[in-house]
Design a protein around this motif. Structure first.
Motif, PDB file in Angstrom:
ATOM      1  N   UNK A  39       5.341  -6.241  18.896  1.00  0.00           N
ATOM      2  CA  UNK A  39       5.843  -6.285  20.266  1.00  0.00           C
ATOM      3  C   UNK A  39       5.410  -7.537  21.026  1.00  0.00           C
ATOM      4  N   UNK A  40       4.364  -8.140  20.538  1.00  0.00           N
ATOM      5  CA  UNK A  40       3.807  -9.273  21.276  1.00  0.00           C
ATOM      6  C   UNK A  40       4.827 -10.363  21.577  1.00  0.00           C
ATOM      7  N   UNK A  41       5.543 -10.831  20.570  1.00  0.00           N
ATOM      8  CA  UNK A  41       6.482 -11.907  20.870  1.00  0.00           C
ATOM      9  C   UNK A  41       7.547 -11.508  21.884  1.00  0.00           C
ATOM     10  N   UNK A  42       7.989 -10.283  21.795  1.00  0.00           N
ATOM     11  CA  UNK A  42       9.006  -9.838  22.741  1.00  0.00           C
ATOM     12  C   UNK A  42       8.441  -9.842  24.154  1.00  0.00           C
ATOM     13  N   UNK A  43       7.277  -9.256  24.278  1.00  0.00           N
ATOM     14  CA  UNK A  43       6.686  -9.136  25.596  1.00  0.00           C
ATOM     15  C   UNK A  43       6.236 -10.483  26.144  1.00  0.00           C
ATOM     16  N   UNK A  44       5.854 -11.347  25.242  1.00  0.00           N
ATOM     17  CA  UNK A  44       5.381 -12.649  25.692  1.00  0.00           C
ATOM     18  C   UNK A  44       6.513 -13.647  25.877  1.00  0.00           C
ATOM     19  N   UNK A  49       8.172 -14.139  15.185  1.00  0.00           N
ATOM     20  CA  UNK A  49       7.893 -12.800  14.709  1.00  0.00           C
ATOM     21  C   UNK A  49       6.412 -12.495  14.957  1.00  0.00           C
ATOM     22  N   UNK A  50       6.112 -11.229  14.982  1.00  0.00           N
ATOM     23  CA  UNK A  50       4.752 -10.820  15.302  1.00  0.00           C
ATOM     24  C   UNK A  50       3.719 -11.382  14.342  1.00  0.00           C
ATOM     25  N   UNK A  51       4.141 -11.471  13.126  1.00  0.00           N
ATOM     26  CA  UNK A  51       3.256 -11.996  12.109  1.00  0.00           C
ATOM     27  C   UNK A  51       2.848 -13.428  12.432  1.00  0.00           C
ATOM     28  N   UNK A  52       3.836 -14.172  12.830  1.00  0.00           N
ATOM     29  CA  UNK A  52       3.585 -15.565  13.150  1.00  0.00           C
ATOM     30  C   UNK A  52       2.637 -15.668  14.348  1.00  0.00           C
ATOM     31  N   UNK A  53       2.835 -14.787  15.310  1.00  0.00           N
ATOM     32  CA  UNK A  53       1.969 -14.779  16.489  1.00  0.00           C
ATOM     33  C   UNK A  53       0.531 -14.445  16.099  1.00  0.00           C
ATOM     34  N   UNK A  54       0.411 -13.440  15.254  1.00  0.00           N
ATOM     35  CA  UNK A  54      -0.926 -13.032  14.838  1.00  0.00           C
ATOM     36  C   UNK A  54      -1.645 -14.172  14.137  1.00  0.00           C
ATOM     37  N   UNK A  55      -0.918 -14.835  13.265  1.00  0.00           N
ATOM     38  CA  UNK A  55      -1.486 -15.934  12.513  1.00  0.00           C
ATOM     39  C   UNK A  55      -1.917 -17.071  13.439  1.00  0.00           C
ATOM     40  N   UNK A  56      -1.039 -17.381  14.344  1.00  0.00           N
ATOM     41  CA  UNK A  56      -1.343 -18.469  15.259  1.00  0.00           C
ATOM     42  C   UNK A  56      -2.591 -18.136  16.082  1.00  0.00           C
ATOM     43  N   UNK A 244      12.139  -3.048  24.707  1.00  0.00           N
ATOM     44  CA  UNK A 244      11.598  -4.357  24.395  1.00  0.00           C
ATOM     45  C   UNK A 244      12.635  -5.449  24.486  1.00  0.00           C
ATOM     46  N   UNK A 245      13.891  -5.052  24.494  1.00  0.00           N
ATOM     47  CA  UNK A 245      14.926  -6.082  24.472  1.00  0.00           C
ATOM     48  C   UNK A 245      15.051  -6.762  25.821  1.00  0.00           C
ATOM     49  N   UNK A 246      15.028  -5.965  26.845  1.00  0.00           N
ATOM     50  CA  UNK A 246      15.269  -6.550  28.147  1.00  0.00           C
ATOM     51  C   UNK A 246      13.995  -6.843  28.905  1.00  0.00           C
ATOM     52  N   UNK A 247      12.934  -6.949  28.167  1.00  0.00           N
ATOM     53  CA  UNK A 247      11.668  -7.156  28.817  1.00  0.00           C
ATOM     54  C   UNK A 247      11.647  -8.465  29.569  1.00  0.00           C
ATOM     55  N   UNK A 248      11.162  -8.365  30.741  1.00  0.00           N
ATOM     56  CA  UNK A 248      11.161  -9.564  31.548  1.00  0.00           C
ATOM     57  C   UNK A 248       9.859  -9.626  32.313  1.00  0.00           C
ATOM     58  N   UNK A 249       8.835  -9.976  31.627  1.00  0.00           N
ATOM     59  CA  UNK A 249       7.528 -10.016  32.245  1.00  0.00           C
ATOM     60  C   UNK A 249       7.228 -11.430  32.700  1.00  0.00           C
TER      61      UNK A 249
END
Length: 266
Positions: A39-44, A49-56, A244-249
């Motif tokens: 969910x991180x990439x969507x929310x951020x 992809x989340x995997x990429x975020x985690x790795x980074x 998660x699709x229309x998330x607009x934080x």
DNA sequence: AACATGGTCAACCGCAGTCGC
DNA sequence: TGCGACTGCGGTTGACCATGT
């Protein structure tokens, strides 16, 4: 039937991270933590992809990371641990606070391997090269067993299986230093440990978290990463829509006023 | 100065382990 | 108990940079 890919590949970005992406990710994680990486990439607001975020995050953006070359001491420790653990980089990294498995793996492959070969030592067996096939004892004496762990985890049934030698598979608990692989490692010590030397080429263009800490809002103790990770995700999710699709934080809403200088991250 | 080669390291890929239903 | 989703790990790749010719 195969598993679904970790993320829908369509429309997702790959390759090097930009400073802007780093900023988004760091800001988001420091503010909200992560409940599940998916969910991180969507929310951020990231097209990753989340995997990429985690790795980074784990390999580059974590505030408690040391940067720069491994010291002589660290290098020796790596060699030592490698002799005991084999290519279990994450286990090795757990013994070196502020270092990541990726970093250690790279350093091993590019520096230490050569160094050992030059010294006439087989980097795999840790035996003298000329005696690689012999029964000569290992260089590193603390090995009670032959390197049965050889290449990777596949050789052992599984970490949680209370392995054959209880003594060997609980490195985690007996680790003298912060053995937690994740941020839990060392809040207090992280402040001191952070040494954003910025020697990495990429670091010139991305966040150097340690330096940025001071610029972040005082409502967040940036080093309390594990605490952050426990933050109220339910609230975040519900306030941002559940598909998660229309998330607009607005990521920077969480930084009161101009307390957070985005430029500092750059 | 231009090109070739080698070294380094961030990032990706795919598999295995774990957990929840 | 079995299955699917998710995370973590290790191996590998490829872009970038430095050095040599």
């Amino acid at each position: 039937m195969g598993r679904q890919p970790c993320c829908e590949k369509v429309g997702l970005k790959k390759g090097p991270w930009t400073a802007e992406e780093d900023q988004k990710l760091v800001t988001f994680l420091l503010t909200h933590g992560h409940c599940c990486w998916r969910l991180v990439p969507k929310l951020a607001g990231l097209l990753r992809c989340g995997k990429s975020c985690r790795l980074r995050w784990t390999n580059y953006l974590r505030p408690d990371l040391k940067r720069g070359l491994l010291s002589e001491q660290e290098e020796e420790l790596v060699i030592d641990l490698h002799a005991q653990l084999g290519n279990r980089w994450s286990k090795i990294a757990a013994r070196l606070p502020g270092r990541t498995d990726n970093e250690i793996k790279n350093h091993w492959n590019t520096h230490i391997k050569k160094k050992l070969k030059k010294m006439g030592i087989d980097p795999v067996t840790h035996r003298p090269l000329h005696a690689a096939q012999s029964d000569e004892p290992l260089i590193h004496q603390q090995q009670q067993d032959p390197p049965q762990v050889r290449q990777g985890r596949c050789d052992e049934p599984k970490a949680s299986s209370q392995g054959p030698a209880g003594a060997n598979d609980d490195e985690d608990e007996e680790a003298p230093v912060s053995a937690q692989p994740q941020g839990a490692a060392s809040h207090a010590s992280t402040a001191a440990a952070v040494s954003p030397s910025g020697s990495s080429p990429a670091s010139a263009s991305v966040a150097t978290p340690g330096a940025d800490v001071a610029a972040c809002p005082d409502t967040i103790d940036l080093f309390e990463v594990d605490v952050i990770m426990d933050m109220d995700w339910a609230g975040i999710l519900s306030s941002s829509g559940d598909d998660g699709a229309g998330i607009n934080v607005d990521l920077f809403d969480h930084y009161p006023g101009d307390g957070f200088d985005q430029q500092v991250w750059m």
